[in-house]
Write a protein that holds these residues in place. Structure first.
Motif, PDB file in Angstrom:
ATOM      1  N   GLY A   1      10.452  66.042 -44.449  1.00  0.00           N
ATOM      2  CA  GLY A   1       9.819  67.345 -43.786  1.00  0.00           C
ATOM      3  C   GLY A   1       8.776  67.218 -42.714  1.00  0.00           C
ATOM      4  N   HIS A   2       8.048  66.014 -42.691  1.00  0.00           N
ATOM      5  CA  HIS A   2       7.018  65.732 -41.740  1.00  0.00           C
ATOM      6  C   HIS A   2       7.256  64.431 -41.040  1.00  0.00           C
ATOM      7  CE1 HIS A   2       4.922  68.904 -43.757  1.00  0.00           C
ATOM      8  NE2 HIS A   2       5.208  68.597 -44.836  1.00  0.00           N
ATOM      9  N   GLY A   3       6.380  64.295 -40.002  1.00  0.00           N
ATOM     10  CA  GLY A   3       6.067  63.150 -39.325  1.00  0.00           C
ATOM     11  C   GLY A   3       5.059  62.104 -40.183  1.00  0.00           C
ATOM     12  N   GLY A   4       4.961  60.963 -39.602  1.00  0.00           N
ATOM     13  CA  GLY A   4       3.857  60.252 -40.438  1.00  0.00           C
ATOM     14  C   GLY A   4       4.460  59.421 -41.507  1.00  0.00           C
ATOM     15  N   ASP A   5       5.713  59.320 -41.810  1.00  0.00           N
ATOM     16  CA  ASP A   5       6.345  58.683 -43.054  1.00  0.00           C
ATOM     17  C   ASP A   5       6.814  57.250 -42.729  1.00  0.00           C
ATOM     18  OD1 ASP A   5       7.688  58.173 -45.273  1.00  0.00           O
ATOM     19  OD2 ASP A   5       9.000  59.783 -45.246  1.00  0.00           O
ATOM     20  N   LEU A   6       5.704  56.420 -42.808  1.00  0.00           N
ATOM     21  CA  LEU A   6       5.894  54.986 -42.667  1.00  0.00           C
ATOM     22  C   LEU A   6       6.678  54.376 -43.479  1.00  0.00           C
ATOM     23  CD1 LEU A   6       2.240  54.131 -41.524  1.00  0.00           C
ATOM     24  CD2 LEU A   6       4.322  54.800 -40.236  1.00  0.00           C
ATOM     25  N   TRP A   7       6.927  54.860 -44.833  1.00  0.00           N
ATOM     26  CA  TRP A   7       7.754  54.285 -45.683  1.00  0.00           C
ATOM     27  C   TRP A   7       9.193  54.333 -45.460  1.00  0.00           C
ATOM     28  CZ3 TRP A   7       3.076  56.285 -46.376  1.00  0.00           C
ATOM     29  CH2 TRP A   7       2.031  55.623 -47.166  1.00  0.00           C
ATOM     30  N   THR A   8       9.748  55.789 -44.928  1.00  0.00           N
ATOM     31  CA  THR A   8      10.859  56.047 -44.533  1.00  0.00           C
ATOM     32  C   THR A   8      11.315  55.057 -43.234  1.00  0.00           C
ATOM     33  OG1 THR A   8      11.006  58.165 -45.591  1.00  0.00           O
ATOM     34  CG2 THR A   8      12.460  57.877 -43.791  1.00  0.00           C
ATOM     35  N   ALA A   9      10.332  55.070 -42.277  1.00  0.00           N
ATOM     36  CA  ALA A   9      10.317  54.441 -41.130  1.00  0.00           C
ATOM     37  C   ALA A   9      10.703  52.621 -41.283  1.00  0.00           C
ATOM     38  CB  ALA A   9       9.225  54.465 -40.307  1.00  0.00           C
ATOM     39  N   GLU A  10      10.071  52.248 -42.489  1.00  0.00           N
ATOM     40  CA  GLU A  10      10.278  50.891 -42.836  1.00  0.00           C
ATOM     41  C   GLU A  10      12.002  50.869 -43.136  1.00  0.00           C
ATOM     42  OE1 GLU A  10       7.318  47.902 -45.114  1.00  0.00           O
ATOM     43  OE2 GLU A  10       8.224  49.316 -46.336  1.00  0.00           O
ATOM     44  N   GLU A  11      12.229  51.817 -43.947  1.00  0.00           N
ATOM     45  CA  GLU A  11      13.388  51.495 -44.551  1.00  0.00           C
ATOM     46  C   GLU A  11      14.677  52.005 -43.237  1.00  0.00           C
ATOM     47  OE1 GLU A  11      13.870  54.582 -47.480  1.00  0.00           O
ATOM     48  OE2 GLU A  11      12.555  53.723 -48.632  1.00  0.00           O
ATOM     49  N   ALA A  12      14.218  52.629 -42.377  1.00  0.00           N
ATOM     50  CA  ALA A  12      15.289  52.955 -41.443  1.00  0.00           C
ATOM     51  C   ALA A  12      15.485  52.062 -40.226  1.00  0.00           C
ATOM     52  CB  ALA A  12      14.816  54.269 -40.821  1.00  0.00           C
ATOM     53  N   PHE A  13      14.303  51.300 -39.950  1.00  0.00           N
ATOM     54  CA  PHE A  13      14.275  50.442 -38.957  1.00  0.00           C
ATOM     55  C   PHE A  13      13.943  48.946 -39.058  1.00  0.00           C
ATOM     56  CE2 PHE A  13      12.800  54.524 -36.949  1.00  0.00           C
ATOM     57  CZ  PHE A  13      14.034  55.204 -36.544  1.00  0.00           C
ATOM     58  N   GLY A  14      13.747  48.807 -40.372  1.00  0.00           N
ATOM     59  CA  GLY A  14      13.751  47.402 -40.753  1.00  0.00           C
ATOM     60  C   GLY A  14      12.411  46.419 -40.254  1.00  0.00           C
ATOM     61  N   ARG A  15      11.446  47.082 -40.224  1.00  0.00           N
ATOM     62  CA  ARG A  15      10.248  46.453 -39.855  1.00  0.00           C
ATOM     63  C   ARG A  15       9.161  47.047 -40.790  1.00  0.00           C
ATOM     64  NH1 ARG A  15       8.259  46.301 -34.075  1.00  0.00           N
ATOM     65  NH2 ARG A  15      10.492  46.201 -33.679  1.00  0.00           N
ATOM     66  N   PRO A  16       8.099  46.046 -41.009  1.00  0.00           N
ATOM     67  CA  PRO A  16       7.125  46.407 -41.801  1.00  0.00           C
ATOM     68  C   PRO A  16       6.275  47.646 -41.274  1.00  0.00           C
ATOM     69  CG  PRO A  16       6.895  44.080 -41.666  1.00  0.00           C
ATOM     70  CD  PRO A  16       7.959  44.557 -40.751  1.00  0.00           C
ATOM     71  N   LYS A  17       5.946  48.441 -42.090  1.00  0.00           N
ATOM     72  CA  LYS A  17       5.085  49.953 -41.720  1.00  0.00           C
ATOM     73  C   LYS A  17       4.104  49.531 -40.986  1.00  0.00           C
ATOM     74  CE  LYS A  17       3.215  50.762 -46.300  1.00  0.00           C
ATOM     75  NZ  LYS A  17       4.150  49.684 -47.007  1.00  0.00           N
ATOM     76  N   GLU A  18       3.357  48.479 -40.947  1.00  0.00           N
ATOM     77  CA  GLU A  18       2.052  48.089 -40.269  1.00  0.00           C
ATOM     78  C   GLU A  18       2.461  47.893 -38.931  1.00  0.00           C
ATOM     79  OE1 GLU A  18       1.691  47.571 -44.724  1.00  0.00           O
ATOM     80  OE2 GLU A  18       2.981  46.440 -43.149  1.00  0.00           O
ATOM     81  N   GLN A  19       3.631  47.607 -38.497  1.00  0.00           N
ATOM     82  CA  GLN A  19       4.099  47.218 -37.193  1.00  0.00           C
ATOM     83  C   GLN A  19       4.422  48.513 -36.193  1.00  0.00           C
ATOM     84  OE1 GLN A  19       6.754  44.058 -37.298  1.00  0.00           O
ATOM     85  NE2 GLN A  19       5.565  42.669 -38.606  1.00  0.00           N
ATOM     86  N   PHE A  20       4.315  49.739 -36.831  1.00  0.00           N
ATOM     87  CA  PHE A  20       4.833  50.699 -35.853  1.00  0.00           C
ATOM     88  C   PHE A  20       3.776  51.479 -35.069  1.00  0.00           C
ATOM     89  CE2 PHE A  20       8.099  50.802 -39.307  1.00  0.00           C
ATOM     90  CZ  PHE A  20       9.254  51.050 -38.336  1.00  0.00           C
ATOM     91  N   LEU A  21       4.051  51.778 -34.090  1.00  0.00           N
ATOM     92  CA  LEU A  21       3.236  52.886 -33.206  1.00  0.00           C
ATOM     93  C   LEU A  21       3.457  54.148 -33.637  1.00  0.00           C
ATOM     94  CD1 LEU A  21       2.441  51.698 -29.711  1.00  0.00           C
ATOM     95  CD2 LEU A  21       0.744  51.903 -31.517  1.00  0.00           C
ATOM     96  N   ASP A  22       2.569  54.941 -34.489  1.00  0.00           N
ATOM     97  CA  ASP A  22       3.002  56.014 -34.996  1.00  0.00           C
ATOM     98  C   ASP A  22       2.632  57.415 -34.180  1.00  0.00           C
ATOM     99  OD1 ASP A  22       3.973  58.441 -36.435  1.00  0.00           O
ATOM    100  OD2 ASP A  22       2.760  58.018 -38.102  1.00  0.00           O
ATOM    101  N   TYR A  23       3.706  57.882 -33.423  1.00  0.00           N
ATOM    102  CA  TYR A  23       3.405  59.034 -32.428  1.00  0.00           C
ATOM    103  C   TYR A  23       3.923  60.289 -32.989  1.00  0.00           C
ATOM    104  CZ  TYR A  23       1.824  56.740 -28.461  1.00  0.00           C
ATOM    105  OH  TYR A  23       1.055  55.808 -27.327  1.00  0.00           O
ATOM    106  N   SER A  24       4.505  60.247 -34.340  1.00  0.00           N
ATOM    107  CA  SER A  24       5.207  61.308 -35.009  1.00  0.00           C
ATOM    108  C   SER A  24       4.316  62.217 -35.920  1.00  0.00           C
ATOM    109  CB  SER A  24       6.232  60.901 -35.959  1.00  0.00           C
ATOM    110  OG  SER A  24       5.843  60.116 -37.161  1.00  0.00           O
ATOM    111  N   SER A  25       2.853  61.626 -36.126  1.00  0.00           N
ATOM    112  CA  SER A  25       1.881  62.282 -36.768  1.00  0.00           C
ATOM    113  C   SER A  25       0.738  62.526 -36.109  1.00  0.00           C
ATOM    114  CB  SER A  25       1.468  61.733 -38.109  1.00  0.00           C
ATOM    115  OG  SER A  25       0.737  60.455 -37.924  1.00  0.00           O
ATOM    116  N   ASN A  26       0.012  63.518 -36.101  1.00  0.00           N
ATOM    117  CA  ASN A  26      -1.209  63.847 -34.786  1.00  0.00           C
ATOM    118  C   ASN A  26      -2.549  63.664 -35.256  1.00  0.00           C
ATOM    119  OD1 ASN A  26       1.087  65.062 -33.499  1.00  0.00           O
ATOM    120  ND2 ASN A  26       1.036  66.788 -34.522  1.00  0.00           N
ATOM    121  N   MET A  27      -2.827  62.242 -35.426  1.00  0.00           N
ATOM    122  CA  MET A  27      -4.031  61.862 -35.965  1.00  0.00           C
ATOM    123  C   MET A  27      -4.927  61.691 -34.738  1.00  0.00           C
ATOM    124  SD  MET A  27      -4.189  62.490 -39.121  1.00  0.00           S
ATOM    125  CE  MET A  27      -2.570  63.579 -39.311  1.00  0.00           C
ATOM    126  N   ASN A  28      -6.098  61.761 -34.853  1.00  0.00           N
ATOM    127  CA  ASN A  28      -7.144  61.319 -33.846  1.00  0.00           C
ATOM    128  C   ASN A  28      -7.266  59.856 -33.754  1.00  0.00           C
ATOM    129  OD1 ASN A  28      -9.445  60.982 -32.374  1.00  0.00           O
ATOM    130  ND2 ASN A  28     -10.845  62.231 -33.340  1.00  0.00           N
TER     131      ASN A  28
END
Length: 368
Positions: free
Chosen positions: A6-33
């Protein structure tokens, strides 16, 4: 689906979906400073980790006093919580509205809290032809059907402030109004638009603030709510004991005094937001003007692109974007992105341009 929970910023699901370590993503799906967290957060982690053997202050005295001083509010009108999510749920459980008016699209947790309490929803649509700004005529038409209005100010995912006519009309309507000001810190003239001070002395106005977005500490979970002291007392009775942990209290007490960080953030956003809006429009995208640190845009119908096409392609390139079609009231052309630092934004634009060119050239087929 990237927003499985239900939210953005889910790096664990991204890791499963796209097959790369979560540390390697540029996360534009959550709105952090992107300037945060402030350096003082690192100092607290280094210096205070041994103190987690102690129970936290059950009534969060130090942070409450500092918030009261910062916003010139009676401490009895403030309740600190385990992120805005806890406070959204808590205020609905206290008020127990039979029907709640929600702008559409808006943050899904308002609806979830209402359903958990057994209440019903009255939808108030936002329209693209009005740049998704809530219209008083649409609110007024539903007054008779609503006990409580729960509105984003600014709204998520549109980034729009509520017009003063809407706020004043609701304050005069004898309905309870809850404003979610989770992103108000990013608004250039925050003090002019925020309803914090008024909420502290108005029985039927409540304001919720997040401290995780502006200070970029979502893993800590921290927020506060401002309301008339009588309502705060009722909320205290239902709040889980020790809801706000020791490190969250320490960090919150420190970051509210970070005036240089606050000024730097607003100076960065003042430059980066109009630049990014213009760059997105040059790609042919339809961008909604925003007051805050994220942007809602849509792919033109002529592109025949859906946000799921874009999310899939960009995810495989290591960039996460928010599927805004999951917000009720938006179709499958809508996307929401955070605003990040210039180098990251240039990377986003490069991949987005490649995707659009490849998709349109190949008739709807992309090679991730």
């Amino acid at each position: 689906m990237l927003e499985r929970y239900g939210h953005g910023g889910d790096l664990w699901t991204a890791e499963e979906a796209f097959g790369r370590p979560k540390e390697q993503f540029l996360d534009y799906s959550s709105n952090m400073n992107p300037l945060g967290p402030p350096e003082v957060v690192k100092q607290i982690l280094q210096e205070s980790w041994r103190d987690i053997v102690k129970y936290p202050d059950p009534v969060v005295r130090e942070l409450t006093q500092k918030l009261a001083a910062k916003y010139d509010i009676d401490p009895a009108s403030i309740l600190v919580g385990n992120g805005a999510a806890e406070l959204i749920d808590l205020i609905v459980r206290v008020l127990q509205p039979a029907t709640t008016g929600l702008a559409r699209p808006s943050f899904s947790e308002y609806e979830e809290a209402v359903h958990k309490s057994g209440g019903g929803i009255v939808n108030i649509p936002l329209f693209a032809q009005h740049q998704f700004e809530l219209q008083w005529s649409d609110v007024e038409a539903r007054l008779a059907d609503v006990d409580l209005f729960f509105l984003g100010h600014p709204n998520n995912p549109t980034g729009k402030l509520l017009p003063s006519q809407v706020i004043q009309g609701l304050l005069q309507s004898n309905r309870h109004l809850v404003l979610d000001e989770a992103f108000m810190d990013f608004v250039p003239k925050e003090r002019e638009h925020s309803m914090l001070q008024l909420a502290s002395r108005t029985p039927k106005l409540t304001v919720i603030r997040s401290m995780t977005k502006f200070y970029s500490i979502p893993g800590i979970r921290l927020g506060f709510i401002v309301a008339h002291p009588d309502l705060i007392a009722r909320m205290c009775q239902l709040q889980v004991q020790w809801s706000v942990n020791y490190l969250a209290q320490r960090m919150g007490s420190a970051v509210v005094e970070e005036e240089v960080f606050e000024q730097s953030t607003k100076a960065w956003l003042r430059v980066e937001k109009p630049w990014l809006i213009e760059q997105l429009r040059q790609l042919g995208l339809e961008v909604v003007p925003s007051e805050v640190n994220f942007l809602l845009f849509s792919f033109p119908e002529a592109f025949q692109i859906t946000v799921k096409d874009a999310q899939r392609y960009m995810g495989h390139q290591g960039i996460l974007i928010r599927d805004a079609s999951l917000f009720e009231g938006l179709d499958d052309r809508y996307c929401r992105i955070a605003i990040r630092l210039r180098a990251d934004n240039e990377r986003l634009l490069l991949v987005l341009r490649q995707f659009i060119e490849q998709f349109t050239k190949n008739g709807g087929v992309t090679r991730a």
